[in-house]
Motif scaffolding. Structure first.
Motif, short mmCIF file in Angstrom:
data_model
loop_
_atom_site.label_atom_id
_atom_site.label_comp_id
_atom_site.label_asym_id
_atom_site.label_seq_id
_atom_site.Cartn_x
_atom_site.Cartn_y
_atom_site.Cartn_z
N ALA A 1 -3.01 20.19 4.80
CA ALA A 1 -3.32 19.50 3.38
C ALA A 1 -1.77 19.26 2.86
O ALA A 1 -1.61 17.92 2.16
N VAL A 2 -0.88 19.85 3.06
CA VAL A 2 0.65 19.51 2.66
C VAL A 2 1.04 18.42 3.53
O VAL A 2 1.66 17.44 2.92
N ALA A 3 0.86 18.29 4.45
CA ALA A 3 0.94 17.07 5.44
C ALA A 3 0.51 15.89 5.22
O ALA A 3 1.09 14.67 5.01
N LEU A 4 -0.84 16.01 4.76
CA LEU A 4 -1.45 14.82 4.33
C LEU A 4 -1.15 14.23 3.01
O LEU A 4 -1.10 13.02 2.78
N ALA A 5 -0.66 15.30 2.11
CA ALA A 5 -0.31 14.90 0.90
C ALA A 5 1.25 13.96 0.98
O ALA A 5 1.37 13.20 0.09
N GLY A 6 1.82 14.20 2.13
CA GLY A 6 3.00 13.96 2.11
C GLY A 6 3.10 12.51 3.16
O GLY A 6 3.99 11.92 3.47
N GLY A 7 1.72 12.16 3.38
CA GLY A 7 1.69 10.88 4.02
C GLY A 7 1.18 10.76 5.37
O GLY A 7 1.18 9.68 6.04
N ALA A 8 0.84 11.90 6.06
CA ALA A 8 0.52 12.04 7.59
C ALA A 8 -0.59 11.26 7.61
O ALA A 8 -1.54 11.28 6.98
#
Length: 276
Positions: A60-67
């Motif tokens: 989730a953190v990676a997706l929020a960072g644009g992954a």
């Protein structure tokens, strides 16, 4: 360092690698049985549930960072497909991976961060005695449950109590409890049983257990039976690792003393811990 602390470190250090209950237990130098019981009791959740929650939170953190590569995140998180990952992600967070990526934020998501285990779980555990036992045959009522599921275990005893007298060839006049066969979710088979010489006269609807010869550490639990989890917690998480002992992948036996009173829960019992 307690066993749970070692397990938590192993998990968080290796989140991007393949993890299983057996593999984590091996890294910690204990059996699956030992780790499954200890982790759920101290951390409050099954080992693999914690692993999944931590991986999804990192995703989730990676997706929020644009992954952008959701399939890659799914594979890193231990899921074989985009679909399986999305189902698990939505079940945990109530949002799809695509929605979190579009929003660019984890706001509103309940993320699972690294857990720090308490340094000690219970003080003052009396030293055990050591004993060997030959093969034990037991017959009784079994049900799968979680260790903290006290009402279920109490219910098993309530059902078995009136049937104890039906079991022929009893070795002991007092029934035993058997804790065995834990799974990856921290559940196990609990059996309220009579120790028997053979299974010939055992009623057909009762479970039959054959427990091989084993060496045991025998701990006294003198308090009310409802507090037995505190004694187990101290044994699994502190006494075994502190003394260089391992819990065997075998059944644990609870033996009530002759003084045990089923009406009050007082009178004490012994916990026979199988040693590896």
């Amino acid at each position: 360092m307690s066993l749970t602390s070692r397990a938590l470190w192993t998990i968080d250090r290796n989140l991007s690698r393949e993890l299983s209950l057996a593999g984590i237990a091996e890294a910690c130098g204990v059996s699956r049985h030992h780790l499954a019981h200890t982790f759920r009791e101290v951390a409050g959740r099954p080992v693999m549930d914690y692993v999944r929650s931590r991986r999804l939170s990192e995703a989730a953190v990676a997706l929020a960072g644009g992954a952008g590569d959701i399939l890659g995140l799914a594979l890193e998180s231990g899921y074989a497909s985009h679909e399986a990952f999305s189902r698990a992600f939505r079940a945990q967070f109530g949002a799809t991976p695509e929605a979190v990526r579009r929003r660019g934020s984890t706001k509103g998501l309940v993320l699972s961060g690294p857990v720090i285990a308490p340094s000690r779980t219970a003080p003052g555990l009396p030293p055990p005695r050591f004993a060997s036992a030959g093969e034990i045959l037991a017959a009784g009522l079994s049900q799968r449950c979680a260790f903290e599921d006290g009402p279920t275990i109490t219910g098993i005893w309530r059902q078995f109590g009136p049937r104890f007298g039906e079991v022929e060839n009893r070795v002991q006049p007092i029934p035993i409890g058997v804790v065995a066969d834990p799974d990856d979710e921290g559940r196990f088979a609990y059996t309220a049983a009579a120790e028997v010489r053979d299974f010939f006269e055992v009623p057909g609807d009762l479970s039959r257990l054959r427990i091989p010869p084993r060496n045991y550490a025998v701990f006294a639990h003198d308090d009310h039976v409802s507090t037995i989890r505190q004694t187990y917690r101290a044994i699994w998480n502190d006494w075994l690792p502190d003394n260089g002992k391992t819990l065997a992948d075998a059944a644990t036996i609870e033996r009530h003393r002759p003084t045990f009173d089923t009406r009050t829960g007082l009178g004490g019992l012994e916990i026979w811990i199988p040693l590896g």
